[in-house]
Design a protein around this motif. Structure first.
Motif, mmCIF file in Angstrom:
data_model
loop_
_atom_site.group_PDB
_atom_site.id
_atom_site.type_symbol
_atom_site.label_atom_id
_atom_site.label_comp_id
_atom_site.label_asym_id
_atom_site.label_seq_id
_atom_site.Cartn_x
_atom_site.Cartn_y
_atom_site.Cartn_z
ATOM 1 N N ILE A 60 -24.094 29.327 -22.849
ATOM 2 C CA ILE A 60 -23.980 29.457 -21.396
ATOM 3 C C ILE A 60 -24.016 30.937 -20.996
ATOM 4 N N GLU A 61 -23.237 31.758 -21.686
ATOM 5 C CA GLU A 61 -23.186 33.191 -21.370
ATOM 6 C C GLU A 61 -24.570 33.834 -21.477
ATOM 7 N N ASN A 62 -25.319 33.481 -22.502
ATOM 8 C CA ASN A 62 -26.621 34.104 -22.748
ATOM 9 C C ASN A 62 -27.742 33.558 -21.872
ATOM 10 N N ARG A 63 -27.627 32.317 -21.428
ATOM 11 C CA ARG A 63 -28.743 31.699 -20.722
ATOM 12 C C ARG A 63 -28.470 31.333 -19.273
ATOM 13 N N TYR A 64 -27.219 31.103 -18.919
ATOM 14 C CA TYR A 64 -26.940 30.597 -17.579
ATOM 15 C C TYR A 64 -25.931 31.427 -16.780
ATOM 16 N N ARG A 65 -25.447 32.522 -17.328
ATOM 17 C CA ARG A 65 -24.445 33.330 -16.616
ATOM 18 C C ARG A 65 -24.944 33.763 -15.243
ATOM 19 N N LYS A 66 -26.145 34.315 -15.173
ATOM 20 C CA LYS A 66 -26.667 34.805 -13.899
ATOM 21 C C LYS A 66 -26.823 33.671 -12.893
ATOM 22 N N LEU A 67 -27.290 32.518 -13.340
ATOM 23 C CA LEU A 67 -27.476 31.387 -12.445
ATOM 24 C C LEU A 67 -26.130 30.856 -11.944
ATOM 25 N N ILE A 68 -25.135 30.779 -12.810
ATOM 26 C CA ILE A 68 -23.810 30.327 -12.384
ATOM 27 C C ILE A 68 -23.219 31.320 -11.388
ATOM 28 N N GLN A 69 -23.372 32.613 -11.646
ATOM 29 C CA GLN A 69 -22.859 33.614 -10.702
ATOM 30 C C GLN A 69 -23.581 33.508 -9.365
ATOM 31 N N GLU A 70 -24.875 33.318 -9.409
ATOM 32 C CA GLU A 70 -25.651 33.123 -8.175
ATOM 33 C C GLU A 70 -25.139 31.907 -7.402
ATOM 34 N N ALA A 71 -24.882 30.819 -8.104
ATOM 35 C CA ALA A 71 -24.377 29.601 -7.465
ATOM 36 C C ALA A 71 -23.007 29.830 -6.839
ATOM 37 N N LEU A 72 -22.146 30.554 -7.527
ATOM 38 C CA LEU A 72 -20.829 30.881 -6.964
ATOM 39 C C LEU A 72 -20.975 31.759 -5.726
ATOM 40 N N ASP A 73 -21.862 32.727 -5.788
ATOM 41 C CA ASP A 73 -22.082 33.620 -4.646
ATOM 42 C C ASP A 73 -22.565 32.840 -3.423
ATOM 43 N N VAL A 74 -23.458 31.876 -3.644
ATOM 44 C CA VAL A 74 -23.977 31.061 -2.549
ATOM 45 C C VAL A 74 -22.898 30.124 -2.010
ATOM 46 N N SER A 75 -22.064 29.599 -2.875
ATOM 47 C CA SER A 75 -21.064 28.594 -2.499
ATOM 48 C C SER A 75 -19.800 29.180 -1.885
ATOM 49 N N CYS A 76 -19.561 30.455 -2.092
ATOM 50 C CA CYS A 76 -18.287 31.061 -1.674
ATOM 51 C C CYS A 76 -18.502 32.088 -0.577
ATOM 52 N N GLN A 77 -17.457 32.311 0.161
ATOM 53 C CA GLN A 77 -17.515 33.338 1.193
ATOM 54 C C GLN A 77 -17.004 34.668 0.659
ATOM 55 N N GLU A 78 -16.343 34.630 -0.487
ATOM 56 C CA GLU A 78 -15.847 35.837 -1.136
ATOM 57 C C GLU A 78 -16.506 35.959 -2.506
ATOM 58 N N LYS A 79 -16.510 37.159 -3.024
ATOM 59 C CA LYS A 79 -17.032 37.376 -4.369
ATOM 60 C C LYS A 79 -16.064 36.765 -5.378
ATOM 61 N N ILE A 80 -16.560 35.835 -6.158
ATOM 62 C CA ILE A 80 -15.748 35.204 -7.194
ATOM 63 C C ILE A 80 -16.482 35.347 -8.516
ATOM 64 N N ASP A 81 -15.825 35.931 -9.475
ATOM 65 C CA ASP A 81 -16.375 36.084 -10.809
ATOM 66 C C ASP A 81 -15.926 34.879 -11.628
ATOM 67 N N PHE A 82 -16.440 34.763 -12.834
ATOM 68 C CA PHE A 82 -15.998 33.680 -13.701
ATOM 69 C C PHE A 82 -16.022 34.123 -15.147
ATOM 70 N N SER A 83 -15.258 33.431 -15.948
ATOM 71 C CA SER A 83 -15.320 33.604 -17.398
ATOM 72 C C SER A 83 -15.249 32.216 -18.004
ATOM 73 N N ILE A 84 -15.630 32.151 -19.259
ATOM 74 C CA ILE A 84 -15.618 30.870 -19.974
ATOM 75 C C ILE A 84 -14.775 31.022 -21.208
ATOM 76 N N GLU A 85 -13.798 30.142 -21.334
ATOM 77 C CA GLU A 85 -12.929 30.107 -22.511
ATOM 78 C C GLU A 85 -13.202 28.833 -23.291
ATOM 79 N N ILE A 86 -12.774 28.840 -24.517
ATOM 80 C CA ILE A 86 -12.942 27.665 -25.374
ATOM 81 C C ILE A 86 -11.747 26.741 -25.170
#
Length: 87
Positions: A60-86
């Motif tokens: 996910i980090e290598n292939r979809y991080r940018k797309l997930i961040q883009e989706a969060l940016d579109v869905s939110c009114q504030e900047k929200i970052d994310f991380s992925i844990e096991i």
């Protein structure tokens, strides 16, 4: 707003982000890589998602991080970052 409200709001943000990702990805990729991600917790303006294992997280980090961040940016009114844990 208390901690429970913030956590629930962030769960809703993750759920609101999924349709955007679904529209941008083919069905198989979405079902394989995005659908299994779970909301774990949040800390201020950061979502923490849970992946089943380190291979999954790294993929996910290598292939979809940018797309997930883009989706969060579109869905939110504030900047929200994310991380992925096991999980």
């Amino acid at each position: 707003m208390d901690t429970v409200d913030i956590a629930m709001e962030n769960v809703n943000i993750w759920e609101a982000t999924k349709p955007y990702l679904h529209d941008k990805m083919d069905q198989a990729a979405y079902e394989t890589w995005i659908a299994p991600l779970k909301y774990k917790t949040s800390d201020k303006n950061k979502l923490i998602l849970e992946a089943p294992d380190s291979f999954f997280r790294d993929w996910i980090e290598n292939r979809y991080r940018k797309l997930i961040q883009e989706a969060l940016d579109v869905s939110c009114q504030e900047k929200i970052d994310f991380s992925i844990e096991i999980g």
